[in-house]
Motif scaffolding. Sequence first.
Motif, PDB file in Angstrom:
ATOM      1  N   LYS A  65      10.595   1.212 -48.101  1.00 58.17           N
ATOM      2  CA  LYS A  65      11.546   0.319 -47.423  1.00 58.17           C
ATOM      3  C   LYS A  65      12.385  -0.446 -48.443  1.00 58.17           C
ATOM      4  O   LYS A  65      13.606  -0.550 -48.293  1.00 58.17           O
ATOM      5  CB  LYS A  65      10.808  -0.656 -46.505  1.00 58.17           C
ATOM      6  N   TYR A  69      16.318  -0.092 -48.811  1.00 57.81           N
ATOM      7  CA  TYR A  69      17.147  -1.284 -48.632  1.00 57.81           C
ATOM      8  C   TYR A  69      18.042  -1.509 -49.849  1.00 57.81           C
ATOM      9  O   TYR A  69      19.232  -1.824 -49.704  1.00 57.81           O
ATOM     10  CB  TYR A  69      16.276  -2.506 -48.360  1.00 57.81           C
ATOM     11  N   ALA A  80      16.711   1.532 -43.688  1.00 61.69           N
ATOM     12  CA  ALA A  80      15.437   1.062 -44.210  1.00 61.69           C
ATOM     13  C   ALA A  80      14.558   0.720 -43.008  1.00 61.69           C
ATOM     14  O   ALA A  80      14.892  -0.186 -42.241  1.00 61.69           O
ATOM     15  CB  ALA A  80      15.638  -0.152 -45.109  1.00 61.69           C
ATOM     16  N   ASP A  82      12.170  -0.979 -40.955  1.00 61.42           N
ATOM     17  CA  ASP A  82      11.439  -2.238 -40.957  1.00 61.42           C
ATOM     18  C   ASP A  82      10.740  -2.409 -39.613  1.00 61.42           C
ATOM     19  O   ASP A  82      10.709  -1.489 -38.793  1.00 61.42           O
ATOM     20  CB  ASP A  82      12.372  -3.407 -41.266  1.00 61.42           C
ATOM     21  N   TYR A  99       6.718   6.349 -41.951  1.00 67.50           N
ATOM     22  CA  TYR A  99       7.972   5.788 -42.458  1.00 67.50           C
ATOM     23  C   TYR A  99       9.044   6.859 -42.627  1.00 67.50           C
ATOM     24  O   TYR A  99      10.176   6.699 -42.158  1.00 67.50           O
ATOM     25  CB  TYR A  99       7.740   5.075 -43.808  1.00 67.50           C
ATOM     26  N   ARG A 103      12.605   7.248 -40.638  1.00 69.57           N
ATOM     27  CA  ARG A 103      13.887   7.188 -41.348  1.00 69.57           C
ATOM     28  C   ARG A 103      14.718   8.430 -41.039  1.00 69.57           C
ATOM     29  O   ARG A 103      15.911   8.316 -40.715  1.00 69.57           O
ATOM     30  CB  ARG A 103      13.691   7.039 -42.850  1.00 69.57           C
TER      31      ARG A 103
END
Length: 140
Positions: A65, A69, A80, A82, A99, A103
């Motif tokens: 992340k 970012y 990113a 979150d 994750y 994404r």
Amino acid sequence: MLDLIEARETGAFLNWRHHEKVARFEALVVFLRARGVEDLQDLRTQLMLEAFRRAMQTLHGIGPKTVDYMGCLVGIDSIAVDRHVRTFARRVGVENDDYHFLRRAFCCAADLLALPRREFDAWLWRRATTSPQTQLGLVL
């Protein structure tokens, strides 16, 4: 920045008191310097390289992340993932919480909608942080 780190004034400069966060920032500065990153263009170029992204994540407290970012901050169009993205995914029935899966899924959704990924991410964030609005039904 290196002079501030050497003088142990990073926390004062950043106005941060949390030792771990200051140490993480300092480690990141040293990491970037060791890899020849001197400006935003250098950082953008390096963040486009998977090997650099993986290496950055070996720093304590730096994960995908943070890397994504940072990429967004230097103009790489991405998302990113979150807590807001994760919450939205759960609300719409996405069960996979990985994750990288999220994404890719949300970047693909932005691409299908022909929206810049950062705009789609901002929309997701606004959606997650505002009160749900009731949708009116159409009565004929």
